[in-house]
Design a protein around this motif. Structure first.
Motif, PDB file in Angstrom:
ATOM      1  N   VAL A 242      27.462  52.410  51.438  1.00 35.80           N
ATOM      2  CA  VAL A 242      26.901  51.196  51.006  1.00 35.80           C
ATOM      3  C   VAL A 242      26.602  51.350  49.397  1.00 35.80           C
ATOM      4  N   GLU A 243      25.591  52.216  49.145  1.00 35.79           N
ATOM      5  CA  GLU A 243      25.258  52.262  47.759  1.00 35.79           C
ATOM      6  C   GLU A 243      26.209  53.390  47.033  1.00 35.79           C
ATOM      7  N   MET A 244      26.825  52.550  46.125  1.00 34.53           N
ATOM      8  CA  MET A 244      27.693  53.325  45.081  1.00 34.53           C
ATOM      9  C   MET A 244      27.733  52.664  43.830  1.00 34.53           C
ATOM     10  N   PRO A 245      27.790  53.357  42.629  1.00 31.13           N
ATOM     11  CA  PRO A 245      28.017  53.140  41.344  1.00 31.13           C
ATOM     12  C   PRO A 245      29.124  51.968  41.420  1.00 31.13           C
ATOM     13  N   GLU A 246      29.240  51.086  40.255  1.00 31.78           N
ATOM     14  CA  GLU A 246      30.179  50.301  39.696  1.00 31.78           C
ATOM     15  C   GLU A 246      30.619  49.126  41.020  1.00 31.78           C
ATOM     16  N   MET A 247      30.635  49.508  41.990  1.00 27.60           N
ATOM     17  CA  MET A 247      30.732  48.119  43.218  1.00 27.60           C
ATOM     18  C   MET A 247      30.242  48.935  44.607  1.00 27.60           C
ATOM     19  N   ASP A 248      29.236  48.166  45.158  1.00 30.91           N
ATOM     20  CA  ASP A 248      28.783  48.776  46.348  1.00 30.91           C
ATOM     21  C   ASP A 248      29.560  48.269  47.412  1.00 30.91           C
ATOM     22  N   GLY A 249      29.296  48.953  48.705  1.00 29.21           N
ATOM     23  CA  GLY A 249      30.071  48.688  50.023  1.00 29.21           C
ATOM     24  C   GLY A 249      30.111  47.442  50.397  1.00 29.21           C
ATOM     25  N   TYR A 250      28.940  46.557  50.207  1.00 23.93           N
ATOM     26  CA  TYR A 250      28.973  45.196  50.576  1.00 23.93           C
ATOM     27  C   TYR A 250      29.918  44.334  49.667  1.00 23.93           C
ATOM     28  N   THR A 251      30.171  44.780  48.349  1.00 23.53           N
ATOM     29  CA  THR A 251      30.885  43.871  47.694  1.00 23.53           C
ATOM     30  C   THR A 251      32.349  44.112  48.061  1.00 23.53           C
ATOM     31  N   LEU A 252      32.732  45.662  48.106  1.00 23.60           N
ATOM     32  CA  LEU A 252      33.914  46.231  48.614  1.00 23.60           C
ATOM     33  C   LEU A 252      34.383  45.382  49.776  1.00 23.60           C
ATOM     34  N   VAL A 253      33.626  45.381  50.834  1.00 20.78           N
ATOM     35  CA  VAL A 253      34.088  44.727  52.162  1.00 20.78           C
ATOM     36  C   VAL A 253      34.390  43.479  51.672  1.00 20.78           C
ATOM     37  N   THR A 254      33.840  42.556  50.933  1.00 22.32           N
ATOM     38  CA  THR A 254      33.907  40.971  50.903  1.00 22.32           C
ATOM     39  C   THR A 254      35.343  41.063  50.045  1.00 22.32           C
ATOM     40  N   ARG A 255      35.363  41.761  48.980  1.00 23.27           N
ATOM     41  CA  ARG A 255      36.560  41.736  48.233  1.00 23.27           C
ATOM     42  C   ARG A 255      37.707  41.955  48.870  1.00 23.27           C
TER      43      ARG A 255
END
Length: 310
Positions: A242-255
C-alpha cells in the motif's frame, strides 16, 4: 508538542485519500525523518526500560505499557548512527508502532509534528545518499529533505521473520505443475519485502516480476496491454504493497480497475498496516483481496487458492 502527541492516536484511524501523513522526528543530529502516522499507535516520553539479557545492541530494553511488554529499538543505532546516551533517555520519546503483526517501540531523540502530503511528492531515495540502504523514500517539505526509513528492513535484522514456506505446502504445490502459469507481479518499495514475497512465490513454482512502486507497476501493465491484449494473457495476479512513493497501492488498484484491458487482473494488497487496516477502503478501490504482512505459509496458501480458480 502536546498537540502532536494527543492527536496521533485519532489520526491513525484515517486511511486512504491518496495521501501520506508523516510523523516527523529526529534521531542524533539535525536530519529529520518520517514514519507513516497510520502505523503509529501512540507516542510517549521514554518510560523506564528493563534490560533484556543477550539481546541485540539496538534493542535498548523493554517497556511495560498498558499491560503489554514492548521491545524498544534505538532507531538511530539501527541505521548506524550513534546511540542515544542513557542519560538522555528521560528526555527522549518512544514511537509505539505496529508492523507486520508485531508491536514495538522506536526510541527517538525528539518528535516534531505531523505533515500531510500527496504520495506524488514522495520519491525514491537519491542514488548515493547516505544510509540509502535503510531508506524507502524521501520527501521535500519546506525546503527540508525528509528521510523515510525502511522499517521492514530494520525489523528483519533485529527480529527476523520466518521466510521459508513450510515443507507441506511446497510438497502440495509440487503436485500442480505451475511452470506454464503466467507470472505474478509483485510491487513493493522495500527491497526486503520484495525479496520475501518473491522467495515465497518461487517456492511454490511461480514466476515473479517485481516493481518498486505503483507508478512503475501501472506503466508496466499498460505496456503489456498496449497491443490490445488483455492483462490475463500476461499476468496471473498482482500482489502490491500500500505505502509506496510516487503512487500508493490504493491508487494503483483504482487506476488498474479503470482500464478495460487491465480491470480483470486479480489484485491482492499485501500490507504491514495490520493494526489499522481499513477493509472498507480495500472494497472502495476495488481490490480483490488483502493480507497483512508477512506470513509465508499464509501467503503461499492464499496464492495457490487464487491460482487454482483462475
Amino acid at each position: 508538542m502536546a498537540g502532536v502527541l494527543d492527536s496521533v492516536n485519532q489520526r491513525t484511524q484515517l486511511v486512504g485519500q491518496n495521501r501520506l501523513e508523516l510523523l516527523l522526528f529526529r534521531l542524533r543530529g539535525r536530519q529529520v525523518y518520517g514514519i507513516n502516522v497510520f502505523k503509529v499507535k501512540e507516542v510517549l516520553q521514554c518510560p523506564k526500560l528493563s534490560s533484556i539479557p543477550q539481546s541485540r545492541s539496538v534493542v535498548r530494553g523493554v517497556a511495560h505499557i498498558r499491560g503489554e511488554t514492548i521491545p524498544i529499538i534505538d532507531l538511530g543505532l539501527a541505521i548506524k548512527l550513534p546511540e542515544i546516551p542513557a542519560a538522555e533517555l528521560p528526555n527522549s520519546f518512544i514511537i509505539i508502532s505496529e508492523y507486520n503483526r508485531r508491536t514495538q517501540g522506536f526510541l527517538v531523540s525528539g518528535v516534531d509534528r505531523i505533515v500531510n502530503l500527496n504520495w506524488e511528492s514522495v520519491s525514491p531515495p537519491p542514488k548515493g545518499a547516505g544510509r540509502e540502504i535503510y531508506l524507502t523514500a524521501v520527501a521535500r517539505i519546506e525546503d527540508q529533505l525528509i528521510e523515510i526509513i525502511d522499517v521492514e528492513k530494520i525489523l528483519s535484522e533485529v527480529s527476523p521473520l520466518k521466510e521459508d514456506v513450510g515443507e507441506e505446502l511446497v510438497t502440495r504445490s509440487a503436485q500442480t505443475d505451475r511452470t506454464a502459469s503466467r507470472p505474478v507481479l509483485v510491487v513493493d518499495d522495500s527491497t526486503v519485502a520484495r525479496r520475501q514475497v518473491e522467495r515465497c512465490l518461487t517456492a511454490i513454482g511461480l514466476q515473479v516480476v517485481t516493481k518498486n512502486d505503483g507508478k512503475q507497476a501501472l506503466d508496466y501493465v499498460k505496456e503489456l496491454t498496449a497491443d490490445g491484449s488483455d492483462i490475463s494473457d500476461h499476468l496471473s495476479l498482482m500482489i502490491s504493497d500500500v505505502e509506496m512513493p510516487e503512487m500508493d497501492g490504493y491508487t494503483l488498484v483504482t487506476r488498474c480497475k479503470e482500464q478495460p484491458q487491465i480491470k480483470s487482473l486479480y489484485i491482492m494488497l499485501h500490507t504491514s498496516l495490520s493494526g489499522v487496516f481499513n477493509r472498507a477502503m480495500v472494497q472502495k478501490v476495488g481490490a480483490d483481496d488483502f493480507m497483512a504482512k508477512f506470513s509465508p505459509d499464509e501467503l503461499a496458501e492464499r496464492v495457490m487458492e487464487v491460482m487454482d480458480k483462475l
